[in-house]
Enzyme design. Structure first.
Site, short mmCIF file in Angstrom:
data_model
loop_
_atom_site.label_atom_id
_atom_site.label_comp_id
_atom_site.label_asym_id
_atom_site.label_seq_id
_atom_site.Cartn_x
_atom_site.Cartn_y
_atom_site.Cartn_z
N ASN A 59 0.87 -1.19 0.00
CA ASN A 59 0.00 0.00 0.00
C ASN A 59 0.90 1.23 0.00
O ASN A 59 1.47 1.59 1.03
CB ASN A 59 -0.89 -0.03 1.25
CG ASN A 59 -1.72 1.23 1.40
OD1 ASN A 59 -1.84 2.02 0.47
ND2 ASN A 59 -2.29 1.42 2.58
N LYS A 103 0.06 4.24 -0.32
CA LYS A 103 -0.63 5.42 0.25
C LYS A 103 -0.44 6.64 -0.66
O LYS A 103 -0.33 6.49 -1.87
CB LYS A 103 -0.15 5.69 1.67
CG LYS A 103 -0.14 4.44 2.55
CD LYS A 103 -0.01 4.75 4.00
CE LYS A 103 0.23 3.48 4.78
NZ LYS A 103 0.09 3.66 6.21
N HIS A 157 -9.54 0.93 4.96
CA HIS A 157 -8.27 1.19 5.64
C HIS A 157 -8.52 2.16 6.81
O HIS A 157 -9.34 3.08 6.68
CB HIS A 157 -7.26 1.78 4.65
CG HIS A 157 -5.86 1.79 5.20
ND1 HIS A 157 -5.45 2.72 6.11
CD2 HIS A 157 -4.81 0.97 4.98
CE1 HIS A 157 -4.18 2.48 6.43
NE2 HIS A 157 -3.77 1.41 5.75
N GLU A 206 -6.95 4.61 7.85
CA GLU A 206 -6.75 6.03 7.51
C GLU A 206 -7.99 6.59 6.82
O GLU A 206 -8.33 7.77 6.98
CB GLU A 206 -5.49 6.18 6.63
CG GLU A 206 -4.22 5.97 7.46
CD GLU A 206 -3.03 5.49 6.67
OE1 GLU A 206 -3.05 5.54 5.44
OE2 GLU A 206 -2.06 5.03 7.31
N GLU A 229 -5.35 -5.00 10.68
CA GLU A 229 -4.37 -3.94 10.84
C GLU A 229 -4.66 -3.15 12.13
O GLU A 229 -5.46 -2.19 12.09
CB GLU A 229 -4.42 -2.98 9.65
CG GLU A 229 -4.05 -3.62 8.34
CD GLU A 229 -3.43 -2.60 7.40
OE1 GLU A 229 -2.37 -2.88 6.86
OE2 GLU A 229 -4.01 -1.51 7.22
N GLY A 261 2.40 2.28 10.72
CA GLY A 261 3.34 3.39 10.54
C GLY A 261 4.05 3.81 11.82
O GLY A 261 4.68 4.87 11.86
N SER A 284 3.45 -2.03 10.37
CA SER A 284 4.90 -2.00 10.58
C SER A 284 5.59 -3.31 10.21
O SER A 284 6.55 -3.73 10.87
CB SER A 284 5.23 -1.60 12.02
OG SER A 284 4.77 -0.28 12.28
N GLY A 338 2.82 -1.14 4.30
CA GLY A 338 2.83 0.28 3.95
C GLY A 338 4.25 0.75 3.67
O GLY A 338 4.79 0.57 2.58
C1 PEP Z 1 -0.79 0.15 5.99
O1 PEP Z 1 -0.90 1.34 5.75
O2 PEP Z 1 -1.64 -0.63 5.55
C2 PEP Z 1 0.35 -0.29 6.78
C3 PEP Z 1 0.32 -1.48 7.29
O3 PEP Z 1 1.38 0.61 6.95
P1 PEP Z 1 2.82 0.32 7.61
O4 PEP Z 1 3.32 -0.98 7.04
O5 PEP Z 1 3.66 1.48 7.21
O6 PEP Z 1 2.61 0.21 9.08
#
Ligand code: PEP
Length: 253
Positions: free
Chosen positions: A9, A11, A94, A96, A164, A170, A210, A231
């Site tokens: 992803n 983003k 998601h 976000e 998630e 993040g 992460s 991400g």
């Molecule tokens: C995501 O945005 O779906 C995500 C898991 O981000 P990150 O891997 O940066 O934590």
């Protein structure tokens, strides 16, 4: 056996030129890794350019969102039919989108239905906040989100789910493999309530939050975890390749 799936992803990162460069940096190595479904989800404006690069490869393309209406006066939005000829997957729900754009379970539900109607495969994200986690509400939250997003949706193998936890996205503070496996087991239980056990066993559930090349092995070795939604680490070609390679190695072992 569920085929593991790793999705990147991106983003709101990469211009079209940067997206093309990033794909070129990972294309050959990623293409050669078998036994894992690989999906790249760049921003809308880069979908066409990335699609052209992936055409003869084993790498799939996904979008990060869609609007549930087919067309009309929704300035700035992208509809399912617009994406249908362009990509195979779409990330929906998601955190976000829920947090910054007010997406409720009902909106996510409309999006899931619209995506499936257009022949797109949803990657449905669910997960609890830090305060919900600390209050012991993880099961309640993810169950509500799954049931809400899938209300009136028939079972389909096209559905992918991603657990998630918001506190892990993040932040560099990933869940432990055991934590993620436990909650994903609960999600599968909810899917079993909705669709029956054989169907629940066929639906792939990713962990996201992460994930890096340094911790993917911990997640992918867990029996309930079928891959990762990545991400930050998906924006670095060597890291993303390493995540996919380790997944292939672990699941083939
Ligand atoms: C995501 O945005 O779906 C995500 C898991 O981000 P990150 O891997 O940066 O934590």
């Amino acid at each position: 056996m569920r085929l593991p799936i790793i999705a990147g992803n991106w983003k709101m990162n990469t211009t079209i030129d940067e997206a093309v460069t990033l794909v070129r940096d990972m294309l050959d190595k990623l293409d050669r890794i078998a036994g894992v479904e690989k999906v790249l989800c760049p921003p809308f404006i880069s979908l066409s350019a990335v699609r052209a690069l992936l055409l003869d490869s084993s790498i799939k393309l996904g979008a990060q969102n869609l609007h549930f209406e087919q067309k009309g006066a929704y300035t700035g939005e992208i509809s399912p039919p617009m994406l249908a000829g362009l990509c195979e997957y779409v990330i929906l729900g998601h955190s976000e989108r829920r947090q910054y754009f007010g997406e409720t379970d009902e909106i996510v539900n409309r999006k899931v239905k619209a995506a499936l109607k257009a022949g797109l495969k949803p990657i449905l994200c669910v997960g609890e906040s830090l305060s919900e986690n600390e209050a012991g509400k993880t099961e309640e939250i993810v169950t509500r989100q799954i049931k809400g997003a899938l209300a009136g949706v028939d079972f389909t193998r096209d559905l992918v789910t991603a657990y998630e936890p918001i506190w892990a996205i993040g932040t560099g503070k990933a869940a432990t493999g055991q934590q993620a496996n436990h909650t994903i087991g609960l999600i599968r239980h909810t899917l079993s309530d909705l669709y029956g056990e054989p169907a629940a066993q066929a639906i792939r559930i990713q962990y996201g939050g992460s994930v890096t090349g340094a911790n993917i092995a911990e997640f992918i070795s867990q029996p309930e975890i079928d891959g990762a939604l990545v991400g930050g680490a998906s924006l670095k070609a060597p890291d993303f390749i390493s995540i996919v390679q380790q997944t292939a190695d672990a699941k083939q072992a």
